[in-house]
Motif scaffolding. Structure first.
Motif, PDB file in Angstrom:
ATOM      1  N   ALA B  33       0.677  -1.234   0.075  1.00  0.00           N
ATOM      2  CA  ALA B  33       0.742   0.409  -0.415  1.00  0.00           C
ATOM      3  C   ALA B  33       1.042   1.246  -0.189  1.00  0.00           C
ATOM      4  O   ALA B  33       0.362   2.531  -0.170  1.00  0.00           O
ATOM      5  N   VAL B  34       1.498   1.304   0.810  1.00  0.00           N
ATOM      6  CA  VAL B  34       2.946   2.416   0.691  1.00  0.00           C
ATOM      7  C   VAL B  34       3.277   2.737  -0.397  1.00  0.00           C
ATOM      8  O   VAL B  34       3.761   3.999  -0.802  1.00  0.00           O
ATOM      9  N   THR B  35       3.274   1.929  -0.995  1.00  0.00           N
ATOM     10  CA  THR B  35       4.328   1.736  -2.475  1.00  0.00           C
ATOM     11  C   THR B  35       3.873   2.352  -3.283  1.00  0.00           C
ATOM     12  O   THR B  35       3.827   2.909  -3.955  1.00  0.00           O
ATOM     13  N   ASN B  36       2.254   1.735  -3.032  1.00  0.00           N
ATOM     14  CA  ASN B  36       1.123   1.733  -4.770  1.00  0.00           C
ATOM     15  C   ASN B  36       1.091   3.329  -4.193  1.00  0.00           C
ATOM     16  O   ASN B  36      -0.070   3.171  -4.858  1.00  0.00           O
ATOM     17  N   ALA B  37       1.117   4.105  -3.105  1.00  0.00           N
ATOM     18  CA  ALA B  37       0.779   5.367  -3.072  1.00  0.00           C
ATOM     19  C   ALA B  37       1.778   6.291  -3.619  1.00  0.00           C
ATOM     20  O   ALA B  37       1.534   7.153  -4.745  1.00  0.00           O
ATOM     21  N   MET B  38       2.586   6.280  -3.586  1.00  0.00           N
ATOM     22  CA  MET B  38       4.376   6.210  -5.064  1.00  0.00           C
ATOM     23  C   MET B  38       3.886   6.180  -6.145  1.00  0.00           C
ATOM     24  O   MET B  38       4.601   6.258  -6.656  1.00  0.00           O
ATOM     25  N   ILE B  39       3.352   4.782  -5.990  1.00  0.00           N
ATOM     26  CA  ILE B  39       4.478   4.260  -7.945  1.00  0.00           C
ATOM     27  C   ILE B  39       2.513   3.514  -8.078  1.00  0.00           C
ATOM     28  O   ILE B  39       2.352   2.614  -7.556  1.00  0.00           O
ATOM     29  N   ASP B  40       2.152   3.870  -9.487  1.00  0.00           N
ATOM     30  CA  ASP B  40       1.323   3.046  -9.635  1.00  0.00           C
ATOM     31  C   ASP B  40       1.088   1.533 -10.081  1.00  0.00           C
ATOM     32  O   ASP B  40       2.521   1.856 -10.860  1.00  0.00           O
ATOM     33  N   LYS B  41       0.834   0.530 -10.555  1.00  0.00           N
ATOM     34  CA  LYS B  41       0.816  -0.466 -11.564  1.00  0.00           C
ATOM     35  C   LYS B  41       2.376  -0.807 -10.323  1.00  0.00           C
ATOM     36  O   LYS B  41       3.503  -1.350 -11.232  1.00  0.00           O
ATOM     37  N   LEU B  42       2.054  -1.541  -9.097  1.00  0.00           N
ATOM     38  CA  LEU B  42       3.227  -2.820  -8.357  1.00  0.00           C
ATOM     39  C   LEU B  42       4.154  -3.540  -9.755  1.00  0.00           C
ATOM     40  O   LEU B  42       5.438  -3.961  -9.715  1.00  0.00           O
ATOM     41  N   GLU B  43       2.853  -4.316 -10.474  1.00  0.00           N
ATOM     42  CA  GLU B  43       3.322  -5.362 -10.968  1.00  0.00           C
ATOM     43  C   GLU B  43       4.294  -5.145 -12.141  1.00  0.00           C
ATOM     44  O   GLU B  43       5.474  -6.000 -12.252  1.00  0.00           O
ATOM     45  N   ARG B  44       4.830  -3.959 -12.168  1.00  0.00           N
ATOM     46  CA  ARG B  44       5.845  -3.106 -13.622  1.00  0.00           C
ATOM     47  C   ARG B  44       7.140  -3.297 -12.587  1.00  0.00           C
ATOM     48  O   ARG B  44       7.756  -2.609 -13.171  1.00  0.00           O
ATOM     49  N   ILE B  45       7.146  -3.195 -10.804  1.00  0.00           N
ATOM     50  CA  ILE B  45       8.839  -3.371 -10.328  1.00  0.00           C
ATOM     51  C   ILE B  45       9.304  -4.771 -10.046  1.00  0.00           C
ATOM     52  O   ILE B  45       8.699  -5.756  -9.641  1.00  0.00           O
ATOM     53  N   GLU B  46      10.637  -4.498 -11.126  1.00  0.00           N
ATOM     54  CA  GLU B  46      10.724  -6.312 -11.228  1.00  0.00           C
ATOM     55  C   GLU B  46      11.565  -6.267  -9.834  1.00  0.00           C
ATOM     56  O   GLU B  46      12.136  -5.828  -9.373  1.00  0.00           O
ATOM     57  N   ALA B  47      11.484  -7.769  -9.923  1.00  0.00           N
ATOM     58  CA  ALA B  47      12.639  -8.055  -8.436  1.00  0.00           C
ATOM     59  C   ALA B  47      13.938  -8.690  -9.176  1.00  0.00           C
ATOM     60  O   ALA B  47      14.801  -9.084  -8.737  1.00  0.00           O
ATOM     61  N   LYS B  48      15.106  -7.025  -8.826  1.00  0.00           N
ATOM     62  CA  LYS B  48      16.163  -7.440  -9.450  1.00  0.00           C
ATOM     63  C   LYS B  48      16.587  -7.065  -8.957  1.00  0.00           C
ATOM     64  O   LYS B  48      18.280  -7.074  -8.994  1.00  0.00           O
ATOM     65  N   GLU B  49      16.758  -6.435  -7.322  1.00  0.00           N
ATOM     66  CA  GLU B  49      17.682  -6.194  -6.322  1.00  0.00           C
ATOM     67  C   GLU B  49      17.001  -6.371  -5.391  1.00  0.00           C
ATOM     68  O   GLU B  49      16.045  -6.466  -5.560  1.00  0.00           O
ATOM     69  N   GLU B  50      17.702  -6.623  -4.171  1.00  0.00           N
ATOM     70  CA  GLU B  50      17.180  -6.914  -2.862  1.00  0.00           C
ATOM     71  C   GLU B  50      17.685  -6.529  -1.857  1.00  0.00           C
ATOM     72  O   GLU B  50      19.124  -6.176  -2.016  1.00  0.00           O
ATOM     73  N   ARG B  51      17.336  -6.211  -0.903  1.00  0.00           N
ATOM     74  CA  ARG B  51      17.708  -5.248   0.962  1.00  0.00           C
ATOM     75  C   ARG B  51      17.128  -6.215   1.507  1.00  0.00           C
ATOM     76  O   ARG B  51      15.825  -6.808   1.799  1.00  0.00           O
ATOM     77  N   LYS B  52      18.404  -6.897   2.237  1.00  0.00           N
ATOM     78  CA  LYS B  52      17.455  -7.766   3.830  1.00  0.00           C
ATOM     79  C   LYS B  52      17.418  -6.820   4.741  1.00  0.00           C
ATOM     80  O   LYS B  52      18.263  -5.764   5.489  1.00  0.00           O
ATOM     81  N   ILE B  53      16.156  -6.841   5.789  1.00  0.00           N
ATOM     82  CA  ILE B  53      15.367  -5.225   6.720  1.00  0.00           C
ATOM     83  C   ILE B  53      15.469  -6.673   8.111  1.00  0.00           C
ATOM     84  O   ILE B  53      14.600  -7.619   7.819  1.00  0.00           O
ATOM     85  N   THR B  54      15.725  -6.423   9.073  1.00  0.00           N
ATOM     86  CA  THR B  54      15.830  -6.832  10.045  1.00  0.00           C
ATOM     87  C   THR B  54      15.807  -5.906  11.368  1.00  0.00           C
ATOM     88  O   THR B  54      16.392  -4.788  11.426  1.00  0.00           O
ATOM     89  N   LEU B  55      14.993  -5.420  11.702  1.00  0.00           N
ATOM     90  CA  LEU B  55      13.746  -5.213  12.771  1.00  0.00           C
ATOM     91  C   LEU B  55      13.375  -5.354  14.322  1.00  0.00           C
ATOM     92  O   LEU B  55      12.755  -6.788  14.311  1.00  0.00           O
ATOM     93  N   GLU B  56      13.156  -5.163  15.028  1.00  0.00           N
ATOM     94  CA  GLU B  56      13.014  -5.226  16.364  1.00  0.00           C
ATOM     95  C   GLU B  56      12.106  -4.090  16.978  1.00  0.00           C
ATOM     96  O   GLU B  56      12.772  -3.241  16.707  1.00  0.00           O
TER      97      GLU B  56
END
Lengths: 455, 150
Positions: B33-56
């Protein structure tokens, strides 16, 4: 959760007061500066948020709301409150996520007749010179160490590096470089988020406009002339802030304040976005130092954008920016808290004044007004909608009653979704082009989803 | 993963509601939802890079808020937006004297790509995830309402 609408007591035709009996814990009344018409258009959350502000520890005299007030988080947008610097609080919710969101105005010696034939070329050049939109990255790369200097020195750093004229400094509020800015109070995360965004306009309600000075709108012709304005002149106004850096500073400290407010300082607030800390506490002081870094980032950001504008005009008109007399008129911030001396019940006190979507409007003679304008009052830049125009005003002594503060030029009459339903971005752009050739969808994103702007 | 934008909560900003049968699903739909507020058509965002997120965080609610902040952090810091997530959330019990407290830990691999104006339709920027009218509910499903500062 919406409370009942309060009774608004008419003080004058333009001042409406909410009595402290309206809500438990209100320490002072709420005061809304507005015509009856504008008051009728304000969304009702404004009353709730304004009266929440009135409950904050150490608030002095009133919780104020400016005429363009609308609901925000914690404070309403257009909210103003002052606290004693000794025993009052500081609240990120009284400043906003976009710290030092503000306006800058630069003049030229060109007229509409000079610019009209080249408008598309000019707009395209400015668009190329000044990164805009989500993910817009700075044209000039700065290292993280350089960025730390930028956030401590603001516009001063930019001018020393050649991104501006010496006179720009004295034509920027607080000389574009605020004290109490210490990069040690800023998280590494905030630096990583913002160091590549200096000189970028951003997105949403941030914009750059080429404007036409119309003779019929020059109300005080003498002052306009003194400040370098003339009929049919072309000027450039733009609106942006401290970008992701400021957003992260606000996010970091809101989280910290939520952790310590109750446990350490035994303070409770009615809304999490009103989280605060005593101004003199370690957390309060750290936030003040970090916030001032974001204030400096906002000034530096607009300084680099001004540099890009001057280069763009020089390129298109084949003359230097000096030959085009591209003097900055003023730069003013509308999201910050600052330490100021004000008269409170006959005594001069140092206050921490929060202005969120509200513009400083110091009157003639005040030390906050640069020498160039001191006899006239502080220049105030109010951005209007693209259809209705913007205003350059001068602060007056009368503004004393609101800690020398006025509106910033936003207001909302329609929600985002309503606007999207009502207007089609492409149609709006075509209609505007038909009506006024000067406007082109230079930053098309702005037309894409929005037809109005706010803070 | 369901989410929808709702009108009329805060005039100037964007509000969404998201839900999920599991906490992980809720986090994924909220991030989308957060991303879709910024970018229309999420399906156009390809999985080319990754980030590891660790939170507590101390609560699931605070963990979600922090996680959504991370989405905005990567948008500005690396110019990256995500469309695919692999999320694990664990509860860690820690004893503090007589007081037994829980902490929630998130481990996530987020995949996406750099914003490309030629490919992605950019709608607007999101400045922050606010706490304003943030509603977090645990019932038959996990649900959240979030107001984004734009």
């Amino acid at each position: 959760m919406e409370s009942k609408k309060p009774e608004l007591k008419k003080i004058t035709d333009y001042i409406w007061e909410i009595d402290p009996s309206y809500k438990d814990g209100m320490k002072v009344p709420g005061r809304i500066y507005s015509s009856k018409k504008l008051l009728g258009q304000m969304d009702t959350h404004v009353y709730d948020q304004l009266t929440n502000v009135a409950t904050l520890p150490g608030i002095i005299d009133y919780a104020f709301c400016m005429p363009d007030g609308h609901s925000g988080y914690g404070f309403p947008i257009g909210g103003v409150a002052a606290f004693d610097s000794n025993d009052g609080v500081i609240s990120p919710g009284g400043i906003g996520f976009d710290i030092n969101c503000g306006m800058r105005l630069v003049r030229t010696n060109l007229t509409i007749h000079d610019v009209k034939p080249k408008i598309r070329e000019l707009v395209n050049t400015l668009f190329a010179n000044i990164p805009a939109g989500v993910g817009g990255k700075s044209k000039t790369r700065f290292s993280k160490d350089e960025f730390k200097k930028i956030i401590e020195l603001g516009s001063r750093w930019c001018v020393e590096k050649g991104y501006g004229w010496e006179e720009d400094i004295e034509r920027t509020e607080m000389n574009g470089s605020v004290e109490y800015a210490d990069s040690a109070a800023v998280s590494e995360k905030a630096i990583s988020r913002g160091f590549n965004q200096v000189g970028t306009l951003g997105s949403g309600n941030h914009y750059l406009e080429i404007q036409h000075v119309k003779e019929e709108n020059l109300v005080d012709k003498e002052l306009a002339k003194k400040w370098g304005l003339f009929p049919d002149q072309i000027v450039v106004m733009f609106h942006c802030g401290s970008r992701g850096f400021g957003h992260q500073v606000a996010t970091d400290y809101l989280e910290l304040f939520l952790q310590v407010m109750e446990s350490k300082y035994k303070m409770k607030v009615l809304d999490r976005e009103l989280a605060c800390a005593p101004f003199q506490s370690k957390e309060g002081q750290d936030y003040f130092k970090a916030m001032n870094c974001a204030v400096n980032m906002g000034f530096a950001n607009r300084q680099l954008i001004l540099h890009g504008i001057r280069q763009g005009f020089a390129q298109i008109f084949g003359k230097s920016a000096e030959e085009l007399e591209m003097h900055q008129i003023y730069d003013i911030c509308h999201n910050r808290a600052s330490l100021e001396k004000h008269e409170v019940h006959g005594k001069t006190k140092e206050l921490i004044v929060h202005r969120k979507g509200a513009t400083g409007a110091f009157g003639p003679g005040r030390i906050e007004v640069p020498p160039l304008y001191r006899n006239d009052g502080q220049p105030i830049l109010i951005g209007g909608s693209m259809e209705t125009g913007s205003w350059l005003l001068a602060g007056t002594e009368e503004a004393k009653q609101t800690w020398y503060t006025t509106a910033h030029g936003s207001g909302r009459v329609m929600s985002r979704a309503q606007a999207t339903r009502t207007y089609r971005g492409d149609q709006l752009q075509r209609d505007m082009e038909k009506k006024r050739n000067l406007h082109k969808g230079c930053f098309s994103e702005r037309f894409g989803r929005r037809s109005r702007r706010c803070i | 993963m369901p989410y929808k934008f709702i009108d009329g909560v805060v005039v100037a900003d964007i509000t969404f509601e998201a839900s999920g049968d599991t906490l992980e699903e809720l986090f994924e739909s909220s991030a989308n939802a957060v991303t879709n507020a910024m970018i229309d058509k999420l399906e156009r965002i390809e999985a080319k890079e990754e980030r590891k997120i660790t939170l507590e965080a101390e609560t699931e609610e605070k963990l979600l808020h922090k996680f959504l902040d991370e989405i905005l952090f990567y948008k500005d810091a690396d110019n990256i937006v995500f469309s695919k997530y692999k999320i694990k959330i664990k509860e860690k019990k820690a004893a503090h004297g007589c007081d037994e407290r829980s902490n929630f830990i998130l481990e996530c691999i987020a995949k996406g790509e750099e914003i490309d104006n030629a490919k992605h339709t950019v709608l607007t920027d999101v400045k922050a995830v606010s706490w304003h009218m943030f509603k977090f509910e645990k019932g038959k499903q996990w649900k959240v309402q979030v107001v984004l500062d734009v």
